[in-house]
Design a protein around this motif. Structure first.
Motif, PDB file in Angstrom:
ATOM      1  N   GLU A  38      63.069  44.045  12.568  1.00 27.19           N
ATOM      2  CA  GLU A  38      63.432  43.366  11.316  1.00 27.19           C
ATOM      3  C   GLU A  38      64.931  43.480  11.033  1.00 27.19           C
ATOM      4  OE1 GLU A  38      61.281  45.811  11.754  1.00 27.19           O
ATOM      5  OE2 GLU A  38      61.134  47.190  10.044  1.00 27.19           O
ATOM      6  N   TYR A  39      65.564  44.576  11.505  1.00 30.24           N
ATOM      7  CA  TYR A  39      67.019  44.710  11.363  1.00 30.24           C
ATOM      8  C   TYR A  39      67.705  43.631  12.199  1.00 30.24           C
ATOM      9  CZ  TYR A  39      71.785  46.234  12.238  1.00 30.24           C
ATOM     10  OH  TYR A  39      73.147  46.249  12.368  1.00 30.24           O
ATOM     11  N   GLU A  41      66.629  40.840  13.111  1.00 28.48           N
ATOM     12  CA  GLU A  41      66.398  39.533  12.498  1.00 28.48           C
ATOM     13  C   GLU A  41      67.395  39.296  11.340  1.00 28.48           C
ATOM     14  OE1 GLU A  41      64.900  36.803  12.883  1.00 28.48           O
ATOM     15  OE2 GLU A  41      65.112  36.078  10.813  1.00 28.48           O
ATOM     16  N   THR A  42      67.565  40.286  10.491  1.00 29.57           N
ATOM     17  CA  THR A  42      68.510  40.132   9.364  1.00 29.57           C
ATOM     18  C   THR A  42      69.950  40.009   9.887  1.00 29.57           C
ATOM     19  OG1 THR A  42      67.051  41.560   8.082  1.00 29.57           O
ATOM     20  CG2 THR A  42      69.191  41.055   7.113  1.00 29.57           C
ATOM     21  N   GLU A  61      68.998  44.779   1.820  1.00 27.24           N
ATOM     22  CA  GLU A  61      67.760  44.457   2.552  1.00 27.24           C
ATOM     23  C   GLU A  61      67.572  45.395   3.757  1.00 27.24           C
ATOM     24  OE1 GLU A  61      67.225  40.181   3.221  1.00 27.24           O
ATOM     25  OE2 GLU A  61      66.521  40.651   5.250  1.00 27.24           O
ATOM     26  N   VAL A  62      68.609  45.580   4.557  1.00 27.65           N
ATOM     27  CA  VAL A  62      68.434  46.420   5.750  1.00 27.65           C
ATOM     28  C   VAL A  62      68.352  47.913   5.399  1.00 27.65           C
ATOM     29  CG1 VAL A  62      69.352  44.785   7.424  1.00 27.65           C
ATOM     30  CG2 VAL A  62      70.880  46.411   6.377  1.00 27.65           C
ATOM     31  N   GLN A  65      64.685  48.561   4.838  1.00 25.79           N
ATOM     32  CA  GLN A  65      63.717  48.302   5.922  1.00 25.79           C
ATOM     33  C   GLN A  65      63.036  49.559   6.475  1.00 25.79           C
ATOM     34  OE1 GLN A  65      66.111  45.876   8.522  1.00 25.79           O
ATOM     35  NE2 GLN A  65      65.506  43.967   7.521  1.00 25.79           N
ATOM     36  N   ARG A  69      58.666  51.087   6.335  1.00 26.02           N
ATOM     37  CA  ARG A  69      57.850  51.470   7.490  1.00 26.02           C
ATOM     38  C   ARG A  69      57.448  52.932   7.484  1.00 26.02           C
ATOM     39  NH1 ARG A  69      58.005  49.313  13.069  1.00 26.02           N
ATOM     40  NH2 ARG A  69      59.012  47.273  13.011  1.00 26.02           N
TER      41      ARG A  69
END
Ligand code: CP3
Length: 365
Positions: A38-39, A41-42, A61-62, A65, A69
């Motif tokens: 997901e990192y 992707e951002t 956002e990051v 993340q 999790r």
């Protein structure tokens, strides 16, 4: 669970202040990064790592993340130590696969004499905006760590112009022109002090100084060129905000032999890499500071049962009362940043084992 939906957890801050805790808190250096899909992707959406750092919404956002999790006990601002020299005008960029570089490294004496500390609320506004944004998003769930590089570690990059395997250029300056290096370190120490204070005012609840390359210095040079400047920063830091103590962690990679000296500069906690035994370290510093560390990041490549065994070994080496009434002040972490190739499943095993083993009362449980 979204971070703000979690109950308030200040175990990390209490461990840093050596107050009683129910279990050993854990966070990981570089916990937001390339080992998380997901990192990546951002980062792709941002276009580059630096764009990500300079966009407060995406940095927020990051930052969150890894907390979505894993049951981590702290968030760390997503940024980089090299934003400070960038704000000093050196022109930071990342060449693909080559790590960080500066367009204008410090080489000429007149350039060095002209160096000034930037106003963090102007030149590093994007960092302060990210801190405020992350604090809002965390909603009091876990504390937010702010950070900066040590003056020596920043000087390595500023003089070398990028990463280095032998620090030849900056060490030549150290031995030939110590006056010039001291000037760089003096200005950088002021820049870092102002920067960390601005992060604290924007909402950082603990701060950490990364002295990643302090261990490359000789025994004599370490005190003069790294430790003395971190001590200067400690003396200038705001130690409380909004009525709360803001603990400071100092991490010199490869600094185990200087542990007592580091503990004496006025920090609340000392970070250790995996080459020092935590129990021995604890006996050496006594009640002066908390300790943070120190699993070898490469242990995360072993099978899940080995990861769990290594986590228990680190907890047991610190000592069984770390999670009990007489907290000794241990924050579990890696001994350096997590590798980009780490399997995320193993990070879950690590975090869950730290919690369950320390709650049970360690090897006795
Ligand atoms: O811990 C965290 O999650 C917060 C984020 C953070 C980053 N860098 C993000 C980052 C922190 C605390 C740092 C500190 C940092 N940066 C240090 C000190 C800590 C250490 O590792 O010793 C240093 C020396 C740097 C300088 C730096 N930034 C280097 C050498 C590199 C390249 C490293 C590599 O693995 O390629 C960076 C880039 C960087 N900083 C990345 C991240 C997530 C990777 C960038 C990417 O997405 O391509």
């Amino acid at each position: 669970m979204s971070p703000s939906a979690r109950p308030k957890n200040d175990t990390f801050l209490r461990a840093l202040l050596r107050e009683p805790v129910d279990y050993t808190p854990v966070w990981l250096m570089r916990q937001a990064g390339r080992y998380l899909p997901e990192y990546n992707e951002t980062r792709r959406r941002a276009g580059s790592f630096l764009n990500l750092c300079k966009n407060p919404q995406l940095a927020c956002e990051v930052t969150l993340q890894p907390l979505a999790r894993f049951e981590l006990d702290a968030a760390i601002l997503f940024s980089d130590i090299l934003t400070v020299p960038d704000a000093m005008g050196l022109g930071l960029y990342f060449a693909d696969g080559e790590g960080p570089k500066f367009e204008r490294p410090l080489r000429e004496e007149w350039v060095i004499r002209d160096l000034t500390a930037p106003d963090p609320n102007v030149h590093l506004r994007y960092v302060m905006d990210a801190v405020a944004e992350i604090r809002r998003a965390l909603g009091g769930s876990v504390p937010l760590i702010g950070f900066a590089g040590s003056p020596w570690t920043l000087a390595c990059y500023m003089v070398e112009g990028g990463s280095s395997s032998d620090y030849r250029t900056v060490k030549t300056m150290l031995y030939d022109r110590p006056d010039l290096l001291h000037h760089i370190l003096t200005v950088t120490a002021k820049a870092v002090t102002d920067y960390l204070n601005a992060q604290i005012e924007s909402g950082a609840q603990a701060v950490m100084i990364f002295d990643s390359w302090g261990g490359a210095l000789s025994h004599a040079a370490y005190r003069e060129f790294s430790l003395a400047y971190m001590q200067r920063i400690m003396a200038g830091l705001k130690r409380s905000h909004d009525g709360q103590r803001v603990p400071c962690i100092v991490f010199t990679k490869g600094g185990g032999q200087w542990l007592e000296a580091i503990a004496d500069i006025g920090c609340d906690a000392v970070g250790l890499d995996w080459t020092t035994d935590l129990g021995e370290a604890r006996r050496r510093v006594g009640a002066r500071v908390a300790l943070q560390g120190n699993l070898d990041p490469m242990a995360l490549f072993a099978s899940p049962d080995k990861v769990a065994a290594e986590a228990r070994r680190v907890l047991d080496s610190f000592g069984a009362d770390a999670g009990g009434e007489n907290s000794g002040g241990h924050v579990f972490n890696l001994g350096h940043g997590i590798s980009q190739f780490t399997p995320p499943e193993n990070v879950k095993v690590l975090v869950d084992t730290v919690h369950s083993h320390s709650r049970r009362g360690f090897a006795r449980g």
